[in-house]
Scaffold this motif. Sequence first.
Motif, PDB file in Angstrom:
ATOM      1  N   THR A  41     -30.531 -75.619 -91.501  1.00  0.00           N
ATOM      2  CA  THR A  41     -30.196 -74.312 -91.752  1.00  0.00           C
ATOM      3  C   THR A  41     -28.605 -74.028 -91.641  1.00  0.00           C
ATOM      4  OG1 THR A  41     -32.333 -73.334 -91.709  1.00  0.00           O
ATOM      5  CG2 THR A  41     -30.661 -71.900 -91.870  1.00  0.00           C
ATOM      6  N   SER A  42     -28.144 -74.305 -90.525  1.00  0.00           N
ATOM      7  CA  SER A  42     -26.799 -74.125 -90.082  1.00  0.00           C
ATOM      8  C   SER A  42     -25.681 -75.035 -91.074  1.00  0.00           C
ATOM      9  CB  SER A  42     -26.627 -74.465 -88.534  1.00  0.00           C
ATOM     10  OG  SER A  42     -27.135 -73.694 -87.893  1.00  0.00           O
ATOM     11  N   TYR A  43     -26.255 -76.266 -91.436  1.00  0.00           N
ATOM     12  CA  TYR A  43     -25.455 -77.312 -92.013  1.00  0.00           C
ATOM     13  C   TYR A  43     -25.295 -76.825 -93.515  1.00  0.00           C
ATOM     14  CZ  TYR A  43     -24.255 -81.363 -94.766  1.00  0.00           C
ATOM     15  OH  TYR A  43     -23.651 -82.130 -95.718  1.00  0.00           O
ATOM     16  N   TYR A  44     -26.461 -76.485 -94.057  1.00  0.00           N
ATOM     17  CA  TYR A  44     -26.359 -76.011 -95.394  1.00  0.00           C
ATOM     18  C   TYR A  44     -25.441 -74.516 -95.527  1.00  0.00           C
ATOM     19  CZ  TYR A  44     -29.376 -79.666 -97.377  1.00  0.00           C
ATOM     20  OH  TYR A  44     -29.972 -80.581 -97.745  1.00  0.00           O
ATOM     21  N   PHE A  45     -25.979 -73.635 -94.551  1.00  0.00           N
ATOM     22  CA  PHE A  45     -25.207 -72.304 -94.511  1.00  0.00           C
ATOM     23  C   PHE A  45     -23.670 -72.655 -94.399  1.00  0.00           C
ATOM     24  CE2 PHE A  45     -23.146 -68.506 -92.521  1.00  0.00           C
ATOM     25  CZ  PHE A  45     -23.833 -67.708 -93.245  1.00  0.00           C
ATOM     26  N   ALA A  46     -23.242 -73.548 -93.597  1.00  0.00           N
ATOM     27  CA  ALA A  46     -21.859 -73.601 -93.256  1.00  0.00           C
ATOM     28  C   ALA A  46     -21.164 -74.415 -94.438  1.00  0.00           C
ATOM     29  CB  ALA A  46     -21.531 -74.474 -92.141  1.00  0.00           C
ATOM     30  N   THR A  47     -21.946 -75.167 -95.124  1.00  0.00           N
ATOM     31  CA  THR A  47     -21.481 -75.930 -96.450  1.00  0.00           C
ATOM     32  C   THR A  47     -21.362 -74.986 -97.617  1.00  0.00           C
ATOM     33  OG1 THR A  47     -22.748 -78.048 -95.714  1.00  0.00           O
ATOM     34  CG2 THR A  47     -22.043 -77.947 -98.127  1.00  0.00           C
ATOM     35  N   HIS A  48     -22.277 -74.168 -97.608  1.00  0.00           N
ATOM     36  CA  HIS A  48     -22.006 -73.120 -98.856  1.00  0.00           C
ATOM     37  C   HIS A  48     -21.014 -72.121 -98.496  1.00  0.00           C
ATOM     38  CE1 HIS A  48     -25.317 -74.443-101.378  1.00  0.00           C
ATOM     39  NE2 HIS A  48     -25.951 -74.912-100.458  1.00  0.00           N
ATOM     40  N   TYR A  49     -20.873 -71.759 -97.178  1.00  0.00           N
ATOM     41  CA  TYR A  49     -19.924 -70.901 -96.857  1.00  0.00           C
ATOM     42  C   TYR A  49     -18.431 -71.689 -97.044  1.00  0.00           C
ATOM     43  CZ  TYR A  49     -16.795 -68.161 -93.790  1.00  0.00           C
ATOM     44  OH  TYR A  49     -16.099 -67.174 -93.298  1.00  0.00           O
ATOM     45  N   ARG A  50     -18.398 -72.802 -96.951  1.00  0.00           N
ATOM     46  CA  ARG A  50     -17.042 -73.417 -97.092  1.00  0.00           C
ATOM     47  C   ARG A  50     -16.776 -73.417 -98.646  1.00  0.00           C
ATOM     48  NH1 ARG A  50     -18.350 -76.965 -92.675  1.00  0.00           N
ATOM     49  NH2 ARG A  50     -19.319 -78.075 -93.980  1.00  0.00           N
ATOM     50  N   ASN A  51     -17.963 -73.588 -99.398  1.00  0.00           N
ATOM     51  CA  ASN A  51     -17.947 -73.694-101.105  1.00  0.00           C
ATOM     52  C   ASN A  51     -17.447 -72.456-101.766  1.00  0.00           C
ATOM     53  OD1 ASN A  51     -18.514 -76.412-100.799  1.00  0.00           O
ATOM     54  ND2 ASN A  51     -20.759 -76.062-101.389  1.00  0.00           N
ATOM     55  N   ILE A  52     -17.978 -71.388-100.855  1.00  0.00           N
ATOM     56  CA  ILE A  52     -17.615 -69.743-101.448  1.00  0.00           C
ATOM     57  C   ILE A  52     -16.300 -69.579-101.165  1.00  0.00           C
ATOM     58  CG2 ILE A  52     -18.162 -67.554-101.027  1.00  0.00           C
ATOM     59  CD1 ILE A  52     -21.217 -68.528-100.527  1.00  0.00           C
ATOM     60  N   ILE A  53     -15.898 -69.923-100.028  1.00  0.00           N
ATOM     61  CA  ILE A  53     -14.398 -69.671 -99.532  1.00  0.00           C
ATOM     62  C   ILE A  53     -13.508 -70.705-100.736  1.00  0.00           C
ATOM     63  CG2 ILE A  53     -12.654 -70.398 -97.784  1.00  0.00           C
ATOM     64  CD1 ILE A  53     -14.077 -68.131 -97.129  1.00  0.00           C
ATOM     65  N   THR A  54     -13.856 -71.682-100.788  1.00  0.00           N
ATOM     66  CA  THR A  54     -13.039 -72.432-101.828  1.00  0.00           C
ATOM     67  C   THR A  54     -13.042 -71.906-103.191  1.00  0.00           C
ATOM     68  OG1 THR A  54     -13.848 -74.544-100.812  1.00  0.00           O
ATOM     69  CG2 THR A  54     -12.949 -74.864-102.911  1.00  0.00           C
ATOM     70  N   GLN A  55     -14.311 -71.098-103.657  1.00  0.00           N
ATOM     71  CA  GLN A  55     -14.384 -70.375-104.819  1.00  0.00           C
ATOM     72  C   GLN A  55     -13.260 -69.466-104.932  1.00  0.00           C
ATOM     73  OE1 GLN A  55     -18.411 -69.737-105.629  1.00  0.00           O
ATOM     74  NE2 GLN A  55     -19.076 -72.027-105.495  1.00  0.00           N
ATOM     75  N   GLU A  56     -13.324 -68.836-103.726  1.00  0.00           N
ATOM     76  CA  GLU A  56     -12.457 -67.355-103.503  1.00  0.00           C
ATOM     77  C   GLU A  56     -10.963 -67.929-103.612  1.00  0.00           C
ATOM     78  OE1 GLU A  56     -13.596 -64.755-103.469  1.00  0.00           O
ATOM     79  OE2 GLU A  56     -15.548 -64.686-103.040  1.00  0.00           O
ATOM     80  N   ARG A  57     -10.697 -69.119-103.116  1.00  0.00           N
ATOM     81  CA  ARG A  57      -9.179 -69.576-102.965  1.00  0.00           C
ATOM     82  C   ARG A  57      -8.860 -70.030-104.485  1.00  0.00           C
ATOM     83  NH1 ARG A  57      -6.799 -70.962 -98.492  1.00  0.00           N
ATOM     84  NH2 ARG A  57      -8.097 -71.211 -96.631  1.00  0.00           N
ATOM     85  N   GLU A  58      -9.766 -70.558-105.417  1.00  0.00           N
ATOM     86  CA  GLU A  58      -9.749 -70.905-106.704  1.00  0.00           C
ATOM     87  C   GLU A  58      -9.375 -69.577-107.551  1.00  0.00           C
ATOM     88  OE1 GLU A  58     -12.943 -72.995-107.906  1.00  0.00           O
ATOM     89  OE2 GLU A  58     -12.528 -74.644-107.191  1.00  0.00           O
ATOM     90  N   ILE A  59     -10.075 -68.489-107.452  1.00  0.00           N
ATOM     91  CA  ILE A  59      -9.816 -67.135-108.027  1.00  0.00           C
ATOM     92  C   ILE A  59      -8.381 -66.686-107.804  1.00  0.00           C
ATOM     93  CG2 ILE A  59     -10.461 -64.655-108.061  1.00  0.00           C
ATOM     94  CD1 ILE A  59     -13.459 -65.738-107.331  1.00  0.00           C
ATOM     95  N   LEU A  60      -8.084 -66.767-106.357  1.00  0.00           N
ATOM     96  CA  LEU A  60      -6.941 -66.174-106.059  1.00  0.00           C
ATOM     97  C   LEU A  60      -5.700 -67.339-106.511  1.00  0.00           C
ATOM     98  CD1 LEU A  60      -4.715 -64.628-104.226  1.00  0.00           C
ATOM     99  CD2 LEU A  60      -5.320 -66.028-102.465  1.00  0.00           C
ATOM    100  N   GLY A  61      -5.930 -68.520-106.621  1.00  0.00           N
ATOM    101  CA  GLY A  61      -5.170 -69.284-107.079  1.00  0.00           C
ATOM    102  C   GLY A  61      -4.807 -69.078-108.674  1.00  0.00           C
ATOM    103  N   GLY A  62      -5.866 -68.651-109.301  1.00  0.00           N
ATOM    104  CA  GLY A  62      -5.730 -68.137-110.771  1.00  0.00           C
ATOM    105  C   GLY A  62      -4.771 -67.243-110.976  1.00  0.00           C
ATOM    106  N   VAL A  63      -4.837 -66.349-109.981  1.00  0.00           N
ATOM    107  CA  VAL A  63      -3.701 -65.069-109.984  1.00  0.00           C
ATOM    108  C   VAL A  63      -2.426 -65.657-109.825  1.00  0.00           C
ATOM    109  CG1 VAL A  63      -3.187 -62.863-108.994  1.00  0.00           C
ATOM    110  CG2 VAL A  63      -5.688 -63.377-109.602  1.00  0.00           C
ATOM    111  N   VAL A  64      -2.200 -66.504-108.981  1.00  0.00           N
ATOM    112  CA  VAL A  64      -1.013 -66.983-108.415  1.00  0.00           C
ATOM    113  C   VAL A  64      -0.479 -67.968-109.504  1.00  0.00           C
ATOM    114  CG1 VAL A  64       0.147 -68.374-106.719  1.00  0.00           C
ATOM    115  CG2 VAL A  64      -1.260 -66.893-105.744  1.00  0.00           C
ATOM    116  N   LYS A  65      -1.151 -68.705-110.193  1.00  0.00           N
ATOM    117  CA  LYS A  65      -0.565 -69.422-111.288  1.00  0.00           C
ATOM    118  C   LYS A  65      -0.152 -68.550-112.274  1.00  0.00           C
ATOM    119  CE  LYS A  65      -3.242 -73.838-110.190  1.00  0.00           C
ATOM    120  NZ  LYS A  65      -4.293 -74.484-110.537  1.00  0.00           N
TER     121      LYS A  65
END
Length: 575
Positions: A41-65
């Motif tokens: 459970t911790s592994y999948y939670f941490a994995t999806h947490y990192r994926n969500i952080i990556t998605q948030e970075r992509e949203i911010l990256g769209g604004v920056v670009k």
Amino acid sequence: MQNLTNYVEKEVLNLQKLQDTRLWVRWLILFFALFVSIGVTSYYFATHYRNIITQEREILGGVVKRLDLNLNARLMALQFLASDVNQKKFDPKEMNKDLMRSVEILKFFNARIFDRDGKIIAEAWRSLNSVEVHDWESFNQVLVGNPIISDVIVSEQYQRPYVSLRVPVYSTNDHIEAVLAGGILLDDLKKLVEIEKIPVGHYIFIKDNNDRVVYYPDSGEGIVQSRFMRDMQIDFRQKSSGMIVDKSIDDEEDLIYIYDKLETSNWHIVMVVPLNQLYSAAFWHSGYYFATLCLVLLCAGLLYRDLKQTRYFEENIQRLRIERLMSVNQLAAGLAHEVRNPLTAIKGFMQLIARKMDQTPNPDHVEIILNEIDGIDHLLSEFQLLTLPLKTPNFIKIDVEQMINHVMILMKGQAASKNIILTFHTNKDGFISDYVDIMDGVTHYRKDYVLGDLTQLKQVLINLLKNAIDAVDSNGTVDISLSIRDKMTWITVKDNGIGMSGDVLANIGTPFFTTKESGNGVGLSVCYNIIESHGGRIEVNSEVGKGATFFVILPCVMYPTLAQNDKKASSSKTY
């Protein structure tokens, strides 16, 4: 007999070791399953947490670009215009036309050309002041050849904050002679930021290198405005990009600041994300895997439960077999006494008949001999049931009163050896309507039965009677009664023995718990398991010095039988 006792003690010791081993195995399996569950459970939670952080970075990256692309395009357009100005050799009229065209095309609110001292050479819209240079730091950087976007400028003339895009203007001999600047209002930058769709509860703001606000959401979002002071206190200048977790010491929610820097300026674009939303999203996205894990664990649990029930059944069978061997061992002496008495009578009458071979045997003597033989046969038949191999429980309709009478026959020899009186009486509550029917003018008595395994229930009664006899001194009494209450059959075994304390009562029925020096703690444990498997229960009342009373309570099944006119509600027998 001693060999049988040694064998029983050895079997009890092996059973106890086996139970202890299985207890440790169960704990190990439980801890292992818990460890695997938490780990996966911790592994999948941490994995999806990192994926969500990556998605948030992509949203911010769209604004920056988008900002980088827009501002860089305007800077490049200004550089082309600066080259054109250079070719016109700083003709103010021509430069004014080009500046007007740049304002219209590039959406500047004004465009100007400054000399190296900051004096205006030309401008699209005439200003009141001849010197209108702000942010000299960025202005000086342009004089060394670096196109730049200034920090936020607040001009008394325009009354609205803006930023200035600045590029160098070269002379014919490649020396920087002037600076071309185009101003953009912060309201125009706001439109570029708000094009990007961001999740609910998230928001973006922009700060320059001097911690001035380039962009901040409208005050219409009350929850955002309430965080303004908190957001302004975060320092993003240590790194060009990264993530900062800000845990509030007040009642406010924890926040994550994900930030990045524009290529052509020192601005930081920051996206604010509530930490609880990230956790919720991570949990939601990992829900499928978590549900799959729960399903696997459920299947494993059901399989383990099935295996456990199988082992539990095997242990009960083994305990019952051991208890039956012990019962056989203890009943053997009483059985020998019960067989010897009728054999003595039979031998005497046979000797009498042998002396009078020429005469016809007395019919009374023959009847006595046959009755004694029938009694021995009946006693041996009951005893033989204890020696038969155990089989899968066979539930049949059992006459409880008849079963108790048969057990009393087995136990009367053991009771007689200690001068203990065994009594058995039934109480049908005075033939209340539940037990008497009138059918076609004939009275029918509803006899109480239970559904169960006859051998196992007899074993329970033998164990309880044996314990009662052991607890009673010589010349004591053991009373067995049968009654029906609330459609349940109550078998009561009461003695006037030494009784039991509260601590002993709390452990009654626990495997291998015993107060006897020669006991092994198997008997009562077997009794409890058998009665529970029959849908019943065992209750105990006892005080030290006042004897003990065991109640065996089983579901009652009543069948009508033809009653005699002299049938009585209560009956009593003494053995």
